[in-house]
Enzyme design. Sequence first.
Site, PDB file in Angstrom:
ATOM      1  N   LYS A  22      -3.145  -2.482   7.299  1.00 15.74           N
ATOM      2  CA  LYS A  22      -2.127  -1.480   7.608  1.00 15.74           C
ATOM      3  C   LYS A  22      -1.060  -2.055   8.541  1.00 15.74           C
ATOM      4  O   LYS A  22      -1.325  -2.972   9.315  1.00 15.74           O
ATOM      5  CB  LYS A  22      -2.789  -0.278   8.297  1.00 15.74           C
ATOM      6  CG  LYS A  22      -3.932   0.313   7.486  1.00 15.74           C
ATOM      7  CD  LYS A  22      -3.516   1.518   6.734  1.00 15.74           C
ATOM      8  CE  LYS A  22      -3.718   2.726   7.584  1.00 15.74           C
ATOM      9  NZ  LYS A  22      -3.540   3.962   6.846  1.00 15.74           N
ATOM     10  N   TYR A  39      -1.292   0.440 -10.155  1.00 18.95           N
ATOM     11  CA  TYR A  39      -1.851  -0.760  -9.532  1.00 18.95           C
ATOM     12  C   TYR A  39      -3.288  -1.056  -9.924  1.00 18.95           C
ATOM     13  O   TYR A  39      -3.899  -1.957  -9.390  1.00 18.95           O
ATOM     14  CB  TYR A  39      -1.755  -0.668  -8.004  1.00 18.95           C
ATOM     15  CG  TYR A  39      -2.221   0.669  -7.431  1.00 18.95           C
ATOM     16  CD1 TYR A  39      -3.560   1.010  -7.442  1.00 18.95           C
ATOM     17  CD2 TYR A  39      -1.307   1.565  -6.886  1.00 18.95           C
ATOM     18  CE1 TYR A  39      -3.984   2.221  -6.920  1.00 18.95           C
ATOM     19  CE2 TYR A  39      -1.722   2.775  -6.368  1.00 18.95           C
ATOM     20  CZ  TYR A  39      -3.068   3.093  -6.392  1.00 18.95           C
ATOM     21  OH  TYR A  39      -3.487   4.301  -5.878  1.00 18.95           O
ATOM     22  N   LYS A  78       0.875  -1.170   0.000  1.00 18.22           N
ATOM     23  CA  LYS A  78       0.000   0.000   0.000  1.00 18.22           C
ATOM     24  C   LYS A  78       0.916   1.225   0.000  1.00 18.22           C
ATOM     25  O   LYS A  78       1.570   1.516   0.988  1.00 18.22           O
ATOM     26  CB  LYS A  78      -0.901  -0.008   1.228  1.00 18.22           C
ATOM     27  CG  LYS A  78      -1.907   1.117   1.216  1.00 18.22           C
ATOM     28  CD  LYS A  78      -2.907   0.953   2.348  1.00 18.22           C
ATOM     29  CE  LYS A  78      -4.012   1.972   2.270  1.00 18.22           C
ATOM     30  NZ  LYS A  78      -3.576   3.347   2.191  1.00 18.22           N
TER      31      LYS A  78
END
Length: 695
Positions: A340, A252, A141
Site C-alpha cells: 500500500k 486483472y 491496486k
Amino acid sequence: MTAAKQDDELDFRRHPRTDFTPVGKVSKRQAQREIEALRDGIAFHDHKYYVDNAPVISDRLYDELFHRLQEFEAAFPKLHDPNSPTMRVGGEPVEGLAKIRHTAPMLSLHAALERAEVEDFLDFVRRETGERKPELVAEPKFDGLSLEVVYEHGSLVRAATRGDGHTGEDVTRNARTIRSLPLRLAASDHAPDFLAVRGEVILHSRAFQAINRRRIERGEEPFANPRNATAGMMRRLDPKAVAEARLDITFYDVLDIGDTAIVTQWNALEMMHDWGLKTDPHADLVSDRREVREYHQALERERENLDYEIDGIVLKLNDCAARERLGTRHRSPRWALAWKFPPRQQVTTLQDIVVQVGMTGMLTPVALLKPVDVGGVTVSRATLHNEDEVRRKDVWPGCRVRVQRAGDVIPEIVGRVDGSRSPPDKPFELPRYCPACGTKTVHEGAYVLCPAGLACAPQLVGHLQHYASREAMNIDGVGEKTARKLVGAGLVEDVADLYALDRDTVKQLEGFGATSATNLVKQIRASLEPELDRFLFALGIRHVGQRVAQQLAQHFECLEAVEQASLDGIEAVPDIGPEIARSVHAFFHAKENRRTLDKLHDHGVAPRRVRRRRGRQPLAGQTFVFTGTLGNWTRDEAEARAEALGARTTSSVSAKTGYVVAGTDPGSKLDEARSRGVTILDEHDFAKLLKREET
Ligand code: IVH
C-alpha cells in the site's frame, strides 16, 4: 392511406409488424415517426418481459424490432436519443439483488505497508520457487469494487460482487450499463466456452464529481469517495441510475477458464486484452527488490496524475504452476502481496469533541474537524476511541491536528501540531450521564459505558443495524438512517418489532414511498428462516462473533438447544472459554432477551436446523429450481445430488433462487428465471457443476 391504418402500422405494442420499407427509402419525417414508435414499442416489450414477467411477443420478433431501430439510428444520427433502448440504459428497476455463488472463491490480498514486509515476501517467493529472480507482475491496486464477470460462449451471462468471497450479489443488469464492459468478447469464436474473470469497477474523478453534484442538487448526501460511490451505484436497484454514473471496469485476474491452462499472469492479462476486456497499461514485470521499489515509487508519483483512485501496488508471481505450489492462506494467496501507499495526511483545526454512544453502550469521543480535503476525500470527523486516547494525543477544541486517511480506515488523528492555541484548564472527561438517555454511566477499564441497553436509543439503533447487516440476517435496507427513523418514530423497541412493520406504517416515515416501504417490509420478511449461526450472531450477544456463532450452531444444531444449554454445556463447545460461555448463558436467561426471543418466535422467525455436516457442502446457501425433463436423471436424483452438496431445492423461482436447471420442455419457471436474471443451467452445465463441486 387512412389515418387509422397508418397508426396501426406504427403501433409496435399491439401490432409489431416487420414488413419494413428499406431504411434508405424512408423519408426523414416518416423515419422520425417510426423511430418514435419503435422506441415506444420496444420499451413496452421490455417492460412486459422484465417487469411484468409476461412477454407478449417472441424473442425473435423483439430482436427484429431492435435491429430495425439500430438501423434507423445509424442512418439518421440526428435523431439520436440517449434514452433509446439501444443505449445501455438497463431498463426498469429490479426488486432486489439475488445472491450468486462464485465460480471460484474471490480471495483477498495480504497487504503490507512497510518495505521490510515486501522484502520478506520477495525472499519467501525466492525460497519457495527455488529461483534467484522469480518473475513477478506488478500492477496498480485499484480502489473500487471487485466484480466477477462470467462469459459463456463469448457472451456475458452474469456479474456478481465479491460479497463474502464465496457468494456475492447479482449485479448483471447494472454491469451491462458499464460501457467498457463487453457484452460479447472480441474474437468470440476463439473465446473459451466458459470464462470467469475478475476486475475492479472504478469511477473516474469527473464522473465521481458529477454524481455528487447531482446528489447535492437533489438534496441527497454526497458520497465520501469514489470507492463508496462505485459500491453504492453498483448495488442500486435502478440500472438507469447506474448507467448515468459512467462507471468503468478494468480486469486483472482470470478466475476460471474451463479446461484451458493459463501459463502466466502476464499471459492472462494479454488474453483478457485480446478478448476486449480492458486491462491497465501500468502493469509491468519486475524481478528483484530494486525493480519492485522503483515500480512502487513511480506509481505513487503517477497516482497524482491518474483520474481514478489507486491505493498501492499488487505483486503477483507470474508463473501459474509455481503459484499452485505456493497455495493459499485462509483468504489470501501466498503468491501475491499488496504494497500500500503510505496514508495521506493533512493539518486542520479540531473544532470540538463530542460524545457518541455505540451499539454496545460504549461512549466514544469523536473529534469534529474543520472540513479538510485529504487526498480527494473531505474529512470532518475522526474517532478518538476513549478518554486515554484523548490524553495521549493531547488534543483539545481549538488545537491544530494532523489527520490521516489510510485506505479503508476511518480517518484518524495522528497528533497535535505545534503552535496550537493553549490547552483548556480542564482536561477532557467523558460524561457521568449518558448523553443520549441520561442514565448514569459505568466504567469498565479504559471505557465508559451506558448500561441502559435497548432503552437507550443509539444502542437500539446500533443493534438493529447489526441485526440487519450482511453478515447477520442480511436484511437490505435497515442501515443507520432507517434504523434511526424507526427508533425515532417509536415503531421499534427491539429487533423483534421489525417483523411487526407493515407497508402503511413504514410509508409514513420521512423519505419512504409506497415502493420503498413495500421493499423494506419484503426484505424483513425474507429473513424469517435464517441459518442458525447468522441468527446467533445477529442477536449481538457479547463476545459472540461470526466464528463463535458458527461453533454454537454446529454444536447445538437448533435454537432451542442453545437456549436450554447449561453453562457447562456451552463451555464444552470447541473454542469456547468460560467468559464467552457466561455471556451466552446470561444472554439467554435475561428476562428482556427472553421476551425478545419469544416475540421473534411469535412473528415466525425460525432459524433453520443445522444438518450435521457430511463431507463438503460447497453448495450450501444456494437454492436450485429444476424445470423440464432431464435426459440422464430423474428430477429426484438431480435434486438429491444438489442437496448432497448442501444446496436447497425448491419448486418455484424466487428472489432467493441461485440457479434454475432447465431440461427439455421447461415450464414457465424458465421465463421467471430469465426475467429475474437467475443463472440458467442446461443439463450439461449442471453436470459440469456437479463434477466440479463433487471433486
Ligand atoms: S488480484 C487473489 N489485483 O484489492 C488475488 N486485486 O484485498 C485477487 N484489487 O478485493 C485479487 N487491484 O478487489 C488483484 N491489480 C489487482 C487489484 C486487486 C485492486 C482489489 C481486489 C481485492 C482487494 C484486495
